[in-house]
Design a protein around this motif. Structure first.
Motif, PDB file in Angstrom:
ATOM      1  N   MET A   1       0.851  -1.173   0.000  1.00  0.00           N
ATOM      2  CA  MET A   1       0.000   0.000   0.000  1.00  0.00           C
ATOM      3  C   MET A   1       0.892   1.230   0.000  1.00  0.00           C
ATOM      4  O   MET A   1       1.745   1.390   0.844  1.00  0.00           O
ATOM      5  N   ALA A   2       0.675   2.098  -0.958  1.00  0.00           N
ATOM      6  CA  ALA A   2       1.427   3.340  -1.032  1.00  0.00           C
ATOM      7  C   ALA A   2       0.580   4.456  -0.423  1.00  0.00           C
ATOM      8  O   ALA A   2      -0.513   4.736  -0.892  1.00  0.00           O
ATOM      9  N   LEU A   3       1.097   5.068   0.627  1.00  0.00           N
ATOM     10  CA  LEU A   3       0.377   6.142   1.305  1.00  0.00           C
ATOM     11  C   LEU A   3       1.157   7.435   1.201  1.00  0.00           C
ATOM     12  O   LEU A   3       2.376   7.438   1.241  1.00  0.00           O
ATOM     13  N   ASN A   4       0.434   8.524   1.091  1.00  0.00           N
ATOM     14  CA  ASN A   4       1.055   9.842   1.149  1.00  0.00           C
ATOM     15  C   ASN A   4       0.829  10.428   2.525  1.00  0.00           C
ATOM     16  O   ASN A   4       0.364  11.546   2.667  1.00  0.00           O
ATOM     17  N   ILE A   5       1.132   9.637   3.548  1.00  0.00           N
ATOM     18  CA  ILE A   5       0.965  10.063   4.935  1.00  0.00           C
ATOM     19  C   ILE A   5       2.331  10.028   5.599  1.00  0.00           C
ATOM     20  O   ILE A   5       3.041   9.029   5.512  1.00  0.00           O
ATOM     21  N   VAL A  13       1.934   4.586  11.505  1.00  0.00           N
ATOM     22  CA  VAL A  13       0.709   4.249  10.797  1.00  0.00           C
ATOM     23  C   VAL A  13       0.722   2.741  10.539  1.00  0.00           C
ATOM     24  O   VAL A  13       1.677   2.201   9.990  1.00  0.00           O
ATOM     25  N   VAL A  14      -0.360   2.071  10.974  1.00  0.00           N
ATOM     26  CA  VAL A  14      -0.461   0.615  10.873  1.00  0.00           C
ATOM     27  C   VAL A  14      -1.711   0.261  10.076  1.00  0.00           C
ATOM     28  O   VAL A  14      -2.778   0.844  10.287  1.00  0.00           O
ATOM     29  N   GLU A  15      -1.570  -0.705   9.166  1.00  0.00           N
ATOM     30  CA  GLU A  15      -2.722  -1.265   8.463  1.00  0.00           C
ATOM     31  C   GLU A  15      -3.142  -2.510   9.233  1.00  0.00           C
ATOM     32  O   GLU A  15      -2.394  -3.491   9.277  1.00  0.00           O
ATOM     33  N   PRO A  16      -4.320  -2.491   9.870  1.00  0.00           N
ATOM     34  CA  PRO A  16      -4.752  -3.654  10.660  1.00  0.00           C
ATOM     35  C   PRO A  16      -4.936  -4.886   9.793  1.00  0.00           C
ATOM     36  O   PRO A  16      -5.367  -4.800   8.652  1.00  0.00           O
ATOM     37  N   LEU A  17      -4.564  -6.037  10.348  1.00  0.00           N
ATOM     38  CA  LEU A  17      -4.806  -7.322   9.697  1.00  0.00           C
ATOM     39  C   LEU A  17      -6.075  -7.881  10.297  1.00  0.00           C
ATOM     40  O   LEU A  17      -6.124  -8.178  11.489  1.00  0.00           O
ATOM     41  N   GLU A  18      -7.107  -8.001   9.484  1.00  0.00           N
ATOM     42  CA  GLU A  18      -8.400  -8.463   9.994  1.00  0.00           C
ATOM     43  C   GLU A  18      -8.733  -9.836   9.452  1.00  0.00           C
ATOM     44  O   GLU A  18      -8.398 -10.165   8.324  1.00  0.00           O
ATOM     45  N   LYS A  19      -9.424 -10.608  10.266  1.00  0.00           N
ATOM     46  CA  LYS A  19      -9.932 -11.905   9.842  1.00  0.00           C
ATOM     47  C   LYS A  19     -11.339 -11.685   9.321  1.00  0.00           C
ATOM     48  O   LYS A  19     -12.192 -11.150  10.021  1.00  0.00           O
ATOM     49  N   ASP A  20     -11.593 -12.092   8.087  1.00  0.00           N
ATOM     50  CA  ASP A  20     -12.940 -11.968   7.523  1.00  0.00           C
ATOM     51  C   ASP A  20     -13.806 -13.157   7.904  1.00  0.00           C
ATOM     52  O   ASP A  20     -15.012 -13.064   7.980  1.00  0.00           O
ATOM     53  N   LYS A  80      -9.679   6.638   7.470  1.00  0.00           N
ATOM     54  CA  LYS A  80      -9.989   6.005   6.188  1.00  0.00           C
ATOM     55  C   LYS A  80      -9.260   6.764   5.085  1.00  0.00           C
ATOM     56  O   LYS A  80      -9.423   7.976   4.950  1.00  0.00           O
ATOM     57  N   THR A  81      -8.451   6.061   4.296  1.00  0.00           N
ATOM     58  CA  THR A  81      -7.668   6.682   3.225  1.00  0.00           C
ATOM     59  C   THR A  81      -8.555   6.958   2.017  1.00  0.00           C
ATOM     60  O   THR A  81      -9.688   6.491   1.932  1.00  0.00           O
ATOM     61  N   GLU A  86      -8.663   1.269   5.646  1.00  0.00           N
ATOM     62  CA  GLU A  86      -8.587   1.884   6.962  1.00  0.00           C
ATOM     63  C   GLU A  86      -7.202   1.649   7.563  1.00  0.00           C
ATOM     64  O   GLU A  86      -6.672   0.547   7.508  1.00  0.00           O
ATOM     65  N   VAL A  87      -6.618   2.705   8.100  1.00  0.00           N
ATOM     66  CA  VAL A  87      -5.334   2.616   8.786  1.00  0.00           C
ATOM     67  C   VAL A  87      -5.512   3.132  10.204  1.00  0.00           C
ATOM     68  O   VAL A  87      -6.516   3.756  10.535  1.00  0.00           O
TER      69      VAL A  87
END
Length: 100
Positions: A1-5, A13-20, A80-81, A86-87
């Motif tokens: 993921m490329a972010l401009n943050i 900044v963390v991207e959560p790992l979610e279980k679907d 939300k980006t 969501e980060v």
């Protein structure tokens, strides 16, 4: 993921790992977002330069981009980006461990 943050100070900044899908003894069950527990693992996507000590010296962070981390359950601020993902903004002190 490329972010401009670019986080400031000791922010991460963390991207959560979610279980679907939750797996139970009887098979798989898909839970709605409101019934799920908040994730506590994620991947670091951006780090700040570090905090300043009392003498004005920069203290670098112990985590780096790409690290898989465990963080405190109710820590951070969600964002939300533009791409819709969501980060989470965390202080480095909210990160409990780096996973191998």
């Amino acid at each position: 993921m490329a972010l401009n943050i670019k986080p400031l100070g000791d922010r991460v900044v963390v991207e959560p790992l979610e279980k679907d899908v939750e797996t139970f003894a009887g098979g798989q069950l898909v839970l709605p977002d409101t019934a799920k527990e908040k994730p506590q693992q994620g991947v670091v996507v951006a780090v700040g330069p570090g905090r300043l000590d009392d003498d004005g010296n920069r203290i670098p962070l112990d985590v780096k981009v790409g690290d898989k981390v465990v963080y405190a359950k109710y820590a951070g601020t969600s964002f939300k980006t533009e791409g819709g993902s969501e980060v989470l903004f965390l202080k480095e002190s909210d990160i409990l461990a780096v996973l191998d």
